[in-house]
Structure formats: C-alpha cells, structure tokens
Design a protein around this motif. Structure first.
Motif, mmCIF file in Angstrom:
data_model
loop_
_atom_site.group_PDB
_atom_site.id
_atom_site.type_symbol
_atom_site.label_atom_id
_atom_site.label_comp_id
_atom_site.label_asym_id
_atom_site.label_seq_id
_atom_site.Cartn_x
_atom_site.Cartn_y
_atom_site.Cartn_z
ATOM 1 N N ALA A 254 0.827 -1.203 0.000
ATOM 2 C CA ALA A 254 0.000 0.000 0.000
ATOM 3 C C ALA A 254 0.866 1.260 0.000
ATOM 4 C CB ALA A 254 -0.925 -0.008 1.218
ATOM 5 N N LEU A 255 0.509 2.196 -0.862
ATOM 6 C CA LEU A 255 1.228 3.458 -0.957
ATOM 7 C C LEU A 255 0.741 4.420 0.125
ATOM 8 C CD1 LEU A 255 1.210 3.919 -4.841
ATOM 9 C CD2 LEU A 255 2.886 2.721 -3.407
ATOM 10 N N ARG A 256 1.601 5.377 0.470
ATOM 11 C CA ARG A 256 1.261 6.359 1.512
ATOM 12 C C ARG A 256 1.092 7.739 0.894
ATOM 13 N NH1 ARG A 256 1.538 1.332 3.737
ATOM 14 N NH2 ARG A 256 1.633 1.415 6.006
ATOM 15 N N TYR A 257 0.062 8.452 1.370
ATOM 16 C CA TYR A 257 -0.194 9.817 0.912
ATOM 17 C C TYR A 257 -0.386 10.726 2.125
ATOM 18 C CZ TYR A 257 -1.186 7.305 -3.430
ATOM 19 O OH TYR A 257 -1.101 6.488 -4.534
ATOM 20 N N PRO A 258 0.345 11.838 2.133
ATOM 21 C CA PRO A 258 1.429 12.201 1.216
ATOM 22 C C PRO A 258 2.637 11.286 1.410
ATOM 23 C CG PRO A 258 1.387 13.713 3.056
ATOM 24 C CD PRO A 258 0.188 12.818 3.221
ATOM 25 N N ALA A 259 3.525 11.275 0.436
ATOM 26 C CA ALA A 259 4.723 10.440 0.539
ATOM 27 C C ALA A 259 5.497 10.831 1.797
ATOM 28 C CB ALA A 259 5.604 10.618 -0.690
ATOM 29 N N PRO A 260 5.904 9.857 2.615
ATOM 30 C CA PRO A 260 6.523 10.176 3.902
ATOM 31 C C PRO A 260 7.969 10.665 3.819
ATOM 32 C CG PRO A 260 6.450 7.811 3.577
ATOM 33 C CD PRO A 260 5.712 8.411 2.430
ATOM 34 N N ILE A 264 11.875 9.409 -1.866
ATOM 35 C CA ILE A 264 11.287 8.209 -2.468
ATOM 36 C C ILE A 264 10.374 8.595 -3.632
ATOM 37 C CG2 ILE A 264 11.361 6.902 -0.307
ATOM 38 C CD1 ILE A 264 8.312 7.374 -0.078
ATOM 39 N N VAL A 265 10.117 7.619 -4.486
ATOM 40 C CA VAL A 265 9.079 7.753 -5.508
ATOM 41 C C VAL A 265 8.127 6.578 -5.343
ATOM 42 C CG1 VAL A 265 10.430 9.039 -7.180
ATOM 43 C CG2 VAL A 265 10.556 6.564 -7.181
ATOM 44 N N GLN A 266 6.847 6.824 -5.582
ATOM 45 C CA GLN A 266 5.829 5.785 -5.464
ATOM 46 C C GLN A 266 5.204 5.553 -6.830
ATOM 47 O OE1 GLN A 266 4.107 5.826 -1.053
ATOM 48 N NE2 GLN A 266 3.392 7.584 -2.186
ATOM 49 N N GLU A 267 5.048 4.289 -7.177
ATOM 50 C CA GLU A 267 4.490 3.925 -8.480
ATOM 51 C C GLU A 267 3.231 3.077 -8.269
ATOM 52 O OE1 GLU A 267 5.614 1.014 -12.243
ATOM 53 O OE2 GLU A 267 7.240 1.981 -11.128
ATOM 54 N N LEU A 268 2.107 3.579 -8.747
ATOM 55 C CA LEU A 268 0.831 2.883 -8.591
ATOM 56 C C LEU A 268 0.758 1.693 -9.539
ATOM 57 C CD1 LEU A 268 -2.111 2.718 -7.510
ATOM 58 C CD2 LEU A 268 -2.736 4.282 -9.383
ATOM 59 N N LEU A 269 0.378 0.532 -9.004
ATOM 60 C CA LEU A 269 0.150 -0.653 -9.828
ATOM 61 C C LEU A 269 -1.342 -0.919 -10.002
ATOM 62 C CD1 LEU A 269 2.875 -3.122 -8.474
ATOM 63 C CD2 LEU A 269 2.987 -1.655 -10.498
ATOM 64 N N PHE A 270 -2.111 -0.874 -8.910
ATOM 65 C CA PHE A 270 -3.557 -1.070 -9.008
ATOM 66 C C PHE A 270 -4.211 -0.594 -7.713
ATOM 67 C CE2 PHE A 270 -1.655 -5.015 -7.482
ATOM 68 C CZ PHE A 270 -2.408 -5.316 -6.360
ATOM 69 N N ASN A 271 -5.524 -0.451 -7.774
ATOM 70 C CA ASN A 271 -6.300 -0.085 -6.588
ATOM 71 C C ASN A 271 -7.020 -1.331 -6.092
ATOM 72 O OD1 ASN A 271 -9.071 0.972 -5.324
ATOM 73 N ND2 ASN A 271 -7.496 2.531 -5.043
ATOM 74 N N ILE A 378 -2.120 0.226 -4.371
ATOM 75 C CA ILE A 378 -1.040 -0.741 -4.170
ATOM 76 C C ILE A 378 0.032 -0.483 -5.228
ATOM 77 C CG2 ILE A 378 -0.433 -3.183 -4.046
ATOM 78 C CD1 ILE A 378 -2.401 -2.246 -1.876
ATOM 79 N N GLY A 379 1.280 -0.489 -4.821
ATOM 80 C CA GLY A 379 2.329 -0.210 -5.792
ATOM 81 C C GLY A 379 3.723 -0.410 -5.250
ATOM 82 N N LEU A 380 4.671 0.252 -5.907
ATOM 83 C CA LEU A 380 6.088 0.132 -5.595
ATOM 84 C C LEU A 380 6.583 1.426 -4.954
ATOM 85 C CD1 LEU A 380 7.279 -1.302 -9.043
ATOM 86 C CD2 LEU A 380 6.389 -2.569 -7.068
ATOM 87 N N THR A 381 7.407 1.290 -3.931
ATOM 88 C CA THR A 381 8.095 2.428 -3.336
ATOM 89 C C THR A 381 9.586 2.230 -3.552
ATOM 90 O OG1 THR A 381 6.369 2.664 -1.654
ATOM 91 C CG2 THR A 381 8.462 3.778 -1.245
ATOM 92 N N LEU A 382 10.219 3.214 -4.207
ATOM 93 C CA LEU A 382 11.630 3.122 -4.596
ATOM 94 C C LEU A 382 12.377 4.371 -4.149
ATOM 95 C CD1 LEU A 382 10.822 2.155 -8.284
ATOM 96 C CD2 LEU A 382 11.608 0.540 -6.551
ATOM 97 N N ARG A 383 13.687 4.252 -4.003
ATOM 98 C CA ARG A 383 14.507 5.440 -3.743
ATOM 99 C C ARG A 383 14.603 6.279 -5.014
ATOM 100 N NH1 ARG A 383 17.731 1.675 -1.704
ATOM 101 N NH2 ARG A 383 19.332 1.931 -3.315
ATOM 102 N N LYS A 384 14.571 7.575 -4.860
ATOM 103 C CA LYS A 384 14.753 8.458 -6.003
ATOM 104 C C LYS A 384 16.121 8.207 -6.641
ATOM 105 C CE LYS A 384 11.753 12.440 -5.235
ATOM 106 N NZ LYS A 384 11.697 13.876 -4.888
#
Length: 403
Positions: A254-260, A264-271, A378-384
């Motif tokens: 699960a992605l976080r809003y706002p990004a903590p 990081i960058v967050q990439e949405l895969l699906f809801n 739901i998605g990916l959280t990666l380092r910038k």
C-alpha cells in the motif's frame, strides 16, 4: 547493513577516485597530478583495487590506459557511490571551522565508514565491534578519527550505550548508500560476465507478501536461479528506513499519501478494495444486505493505526456519519487474524487476494458486497534516482505485469 560493508577487504576511497581520474584523463601521470598523488601511488592503488575486485579495470598500451567494458560498468557505479561521500562533505561545509571545508573524499577510509555505520546501528561500540569482528578499541579509533575529520562529536553516552547525533545518523545513511552502489556495481560486472548471481531485497507489506511478491519471485528464479532473494516483512516505518539506507531495493504494498519522504518515488500498480471477511457460518453471510449501522455493531479485527487499511476502515464509517467501531482488536498478522475469525464471530476488513487460500479451502468467507470507498493504492516504493541491476529491473517488470 549492506553485505559489502562487512567485508574484511574494502575498496580504498582514494583508489576509487584515482581509477575514475585515470578513466577521465586516460593516463596515470595526469590523474596523479590532478589528485595530488605520486604516479607510483596511483599505479599501486589501481593494481590493488583490481586485485580486490578480481577485475581488470583498464587495458594498458603505449598510448595510455583504456577502460575495459567491465571496468566501465563498475566505474559508473563507483562514480554514483562517491556522490554519497560528496554529500557528506556538503553536510559539514557550512559548519567547518577551517577556511576551506575538508575534502572527505581524500581523507576518509571505508573502515571508518563501516565502523560509524555499525555503532549507529547497534548503539554500542562493543556490539559494533562484535558484529565487525574487530576489537572495541579499533572501532572506537575509527569513529574518533572520523569525528576529527568532520570536526564533530557524533555520540553521547546514554544508559543503554551511546546515542548518535542527527549528523551521525545522516552520515551512516550516506555510507550505507555508498556501499549499496558498490555492491550493485559488482553484481553488474557479474551480469556482464554471464554470472547472474545478483541479489534482491524486497520489503513486502501484508497484501503483497501473500501472493504478489511470491509469484514474482518464483518467476524471477526460473530465469535467474542463482539470485539471492530476501523478502522482509515488518512495519512500514522500519521498511522505509531500510529502503532509504540502501538495505532494501523496493517496498511492495500500500502506498502512503502524502509520501513520507522526499527521497522516495511511489508507483501505482492497481487499486485494491477491502472486503468483510468472516468464518463461513457467520450470521452475516446469511443476509443479502447489511446496513453500515449493523456493520458498526460487529466486533472487528482491524489493521493498526496510521496504516492505509485502517484509514479506509475508519473512513467507511465516518463517510456514513458514524463513529468507527470501538470494539477492535488491532492485528496485521494473517495467521493470527485467521485464528481469531475461526474462534469467534468477529469480522475483519481485508483484501480478497490476501485470503484466497483460506476462502478456497472453506476456512473463511468473503462478503458478497463491495464496501464503497475502501480501495487502497497498491504499488512500488523506490529510492529516487535508484538504478536497478538487470535482475532487479526484471523483478520490477514482473510486478508491473502481475495483473
């Protein structure tokens, strides 16, 4: 801690700098003059670096030195790695008592970096020394030398050991990212040689660890069977810390809003919507329609506070003008949730995918109706600016095509 940071033989920072200068200028003489070392020191440093890496960085000719293909791959990573040492310089540039800020790139050692990382991680010189298989005085001298270079005191004694300053924590993060880049460089060289023995470290949140991540890992290992895979669970905050320190490659869930974090960058895969999950003989399953008020009266199992699923749980009721249920057991373990549901008439709010196995085996049941507004991204959280290796990039591709 990054595996490379615990090796007994670590690349010398000045040797890495020398190699990059030789690559840029094409000969040892010019490189030696630029970094203020003797030609013999640069020559010996390159030879030692190549032995440590078991890698030929350069081809020698009468006209100079030419970087090899494998050397090009590694030195690109080395250049990325050294940006984290330069970030350390920026951390103290405005605080230096000297007229000119010290160039840590030419003064620090990798031994000092790994000593600092260990003391920050363990909060103790003794535990850090045990982890590094060194004596306590050796670790203490290494950290003290780094404090002198940075003109800072990094640790204060506390009842539990030593407490790092914020500068020490930031330096430890930069050091960890430095070693992470070098580790990826070595993996990429192995990939170039056809030896797909890389590593993958995945932070997996509840939904992802049930099916999504295992599915992608299984497919990955069919292609790259020698890849060393680590799947790490635990609280999001802990996983985020590890990601930002280069100890995880990606967080899936699960992605976080706002990004903590701005790093990081967050990439949405699906809801993914949430469903009411109960035991098969629960009275709820006999009803065609259930009011929100009736749902509120149930005894619930819910995710812990400050998670996307718990926020969705609360919003579902508040959107209907009701206070969220108060008779709640907080739990994020699917094993424990399953046990609680089987032993009671409690209900849980979960993704359907997370309980597929239990539902197919008749252990649990999913409500036939959708709960409006409970979807989570739901998605990916990666380092910038993180650059994956070939193996890591393939894993991300498998996750992106999961659905």
């Amino acid at each position: 801690m990054n595996p490379l940071a615990t090796r007994n033989s670590l690349p010398n920072l000045r040797h890495l700098l020398a190699a990059l200068e030789v690559q840029r200028l094409g000969n040892i003489t010019s490189a030696a003059n630029h970094i203020h070392l003797s030609q013999s020191a640069v020559t010996q440093g390159l030879a030692k670096l190549e032995r440590e890496l078991d890698l030929s960085l350069f081809e020698r000719s009468v006209n100079g030195l030419y970087v090899t293909e494998a050397g090009e791959i590694f030195l690109q990573r080395a250049e990325r790695a050294l940006t984290w040492i330069k970030a350390m310089e920026g951390l103290f540039a405005s605080q230096s008592r000297s007229k000119k800020p010290r160039q840590l790139l030419r003064l620090l050692t990798t031994s000092q970096l790994r000593a600092l990382m260990s003391v920050v991680e363990y909060g103790s010189y003794t535990l850090a020394a045990h982890h590094l298989k060194l004596t306590q005085p050796t670790v203490h001298r290494a950290v003290k030398g780094m404090e002198n270079l940075c003109e800072q005191r990094f640790f204060q004694r506390s009842p539990a050991g030593v407490e790092p300053s914020w500068q020490a924590r930031q330096l430890a993060r930069y050091a960890s990212l430095f070693f992470a880049e070098l580790s990826q460089g070595l993996e990429e060289v192995n990939e170039f040689k056809g030896q797909m023995v890389g590593s993958l470290r995945v932070g997996s949140l509840p939904l992802a660890r049930t099916r999504m991540v295992p599915h992608a890992v299984t497919l990955l290992l069919k292609e790259f069977s020698q890849t060393q895979v680590s799947i790490i669970d635990g609280p999001y905050e802990e996983q985020l810390h590890n990601l930002l320190h280069g100890q995880l490659d990606v967080i899936v869930g699960a992605l976080r809003y706002p990004a903590p974090s701005p790093d990081i960058v967050q990439e949405l895969l699906f809801n993914d919507p949430l469903h009411v999950v109960v035991r098969p003989d629960h009275p709820l399953m006999k009803q065609r329609k259930v009011s929100v008020k009736a749902l509120r009266e149930l005894d619930w199992i819910a995710p812990r506070e400050n998670t996307p699923a718990r926020e969705a749980f609360a919003h579902f009721f508040t959107n209907e003008g009701l206070q969220p249920p108060e008779r709640v057991i907080e739990c994020s373990s699917l094993v424990a949730i399953r046990g609680l549901l089987l032993e009671s008439h409690r209900a849980a709010l979960l993704p359907a995918q997370q309980v597929e196995v239990e539902v197919s085996n008749g252990l649990l049941a999913i409500s036939p109706w959708q709960l409006a507004g409970t979807g989570r991204d739901i998605g990916l959280t990666l380092r910038k600016q993180w650059k994956p290796t070939r193996v890591q990039a393939r894993f991300l591709q498998l996750l992106r095509t999961y659905n």
